[in-house]
Design a protein around this motif. Structure first.
Motif, PDB file in Angstrom:
ATOM      1  N   LEU A 122      99.113  26.687 127.353  1.00 22.99           N
ATOM      2  CA  LEU A 122     100.418  27.192 127.434  1.00 22.99           C
ATOM      3  C   LEU A 122     100.923  27.101 126.113  1.00 22.99           C
ATOM      4  O   LEU A 122     100.828  26.005 125.234  1.00 22.99           O
ATOM      5  N   TYR A 124     103.997  27.400 123.148  1.00 26.86           N
ATOM      6  CA  TYR A 124     105.517  27.219 123.242  1.00 26.86           C
ATOM      7  C   TYR A 124     106.180  27.200 121.831  1.00 26.86           C
ATOM      8  O   TYR A 124     105.152  27.038 120.898  1.00 26.86           O
ATOM      9  N   LEU A 138     106.737  23.531 135.535  1.00 24.18           N
ATOM     10  CA  LEU A 138     107.095  24.383 134.686  1.00 24.18           C
ATOM     11  C   LEU A 138     108.256  25.091 135.186  1.00 24.18           C
ATOM     12  O   LEU A 138     109.188  26.008 134.876  1.00 24.18           O
ATOM     13  N   VAL A 143     109.307  31.780 131.394  1.00 25.16           N
ATOM     14  CA  VAL A 143     107.862  32.148 131.313  1.00 25.16           C
ATOM     15  C   VAL A 143     107.435  33.449 131.187  1.00 25.16           C
ATOM     16  O   VAL A 143     107.684  34.384 131.886  1.00 25.16           O
ATOM     17  N   LEU A 159     102.866  30.020 139.957  1.00 20.88           N
ATOM     18  CA  LEU A 159     103.706  31.000 138.907  1.00 20.88           C
ATOM     19  C   LEU A 159     104.609  31.831 139.608  1.00 20.88           C
ATOM     20  O   LEU A 159     105.882  31.930 139.449  1.00 20.88           O
ATOM     21  N   LEU A 163     108.353  29.850 139.500  1.00 19.69           N
ATOM     22  CA  LEU A 163     108.866  30.082 137.804  1.00 19.69           C
ATOM     23  C   LEU A 163     109.667  31.220 137.736  1.00 19.69           C
ATOM     24  O   LEU A 163     109.702  32.229 138.627  1.00 19.69           O
TER      25      LEU A 163
END
Length: 273
Positions: A122, A124, A138, A143, A159, A163
């Motif tokens: 991941l 960031y 998350l 994202v 996901l 998310l």
């Protein structure tokens, strides 16, 4: 008479050998041209040069494999990764490399030997680090995901269920958004992500952490491709090719250098939001 019979026998024997060889996989495949496509976002394993040529270690493997059968590879691509996958499904493209999942397996047959391993991290903004405690943790974060990307069935399901996803066609878009704090996280390959960050000059602005996903790149063949009739032979030839580990490691070094040299000549922010 005996000499005549012997000569005739030799002639028939040679004709039989020639006929058998003409029906061999390599002989049948000669002069065949197949299309290759790939993802733009995973150098040095897979990326697209400004000329439109599919580059990367994976493309080197495919070209070398096909050359063993006298097959020509059309490696020009003018589409993104999601379109590449669709063209494979339709049978308009013959071969690609990628991670395996159940959806892709419906329209692709994968060769058994993996090319290279890819760890997923991941990424960031450096001033807003994120700790990975499972994909579900998350929830609520912004994202960035490349269209068509997959991190395996389990991670993909999380996901899509939990998310807030922002789909893009270029990984450079994701990384520039991270640097500007317009995204919270971007999942992508550890080595390929860092290589692109370095090429973009964003090393000080983006950090990363490991996830629980690590997968392999495989050669996938469209089930509508004529290559399917030589699947067993291609399978054996790929295993033999990759038994020499230096082929992939040396290819990785060459492709890393080529990618950095190519990106150094490009206006990276041009046309990006």
């Amino acid at each position: 008479m005996r000499a005549v019979i012997l000569a005739l026998s030799l002639l028939l024997s040679n004709a039989a050998i020639w006929a058998a060889e003409s029906q061999s996989p390599a002989a049948q495949a000669t002069h065949l041209t197949v299309r290759l496509c790939g993802t733009t976002a995973y150098p040095p394993n897979s990326w697209i040069a400004p000329s439109g040529r599919v580059e990367g270690v994976n493309a080197m493997v495919v070209r070398t494999l096909m050359a063993k059968f006298g097959i020509t590879v059309d490696d020009q691509q003018n589409s993104n990764w999601q379109r590449c996958l669709k063209e494979i499904e339709l049978g308009n493209v013959d071969v690609l490399t990628g991670f395996r999942n159940e959806q892709r397996a419906q329209y692709m047959a994968y060769l058994d030997t993996p090319i290279v391993k890819e760890d997923i991290n991941l990424f960031y903004p450096a001033n807003q680090p994120v700790e990975f405690q499972g994909w579900e943790s998350l929830t609520g974060l912004r994202v960035g995901v490349l269209m068509g990307d997959s991190f395996g069935d389990r991670a993909d399901a999380a996901l899509n269920q939990y998310l807030s996803l922002e789909w893009v066609s270029s990984q450079h878009q994701n990384l520039l958004k991270l640097a500007d704090n317009r995204l919270d996280v971007v999942p992508m390959g550890r080595l390929s992500g860092q290589l692109q960050i370095d090429a973009l000059g964003l090393t000080e602005k983006i950090g990363s952490t490991a996830t629980d996903v690590s997968d392999y790149w495989y050669v996938g063949i469209s089930k509508k491709s004529p290559l399917m009739q030589w699947y067993p032979e291609l399978n054996r030839a790929l295993a033999e090719l990759l038994s020499d580990a230096t082929f992939v490691s040396e290819g990785g070094r060459q492709q890393r250098d080529l990618y950095l040299q190519t990106m150094a000549r490009m206006p990276l922010r041009q046309g990006l939001p």
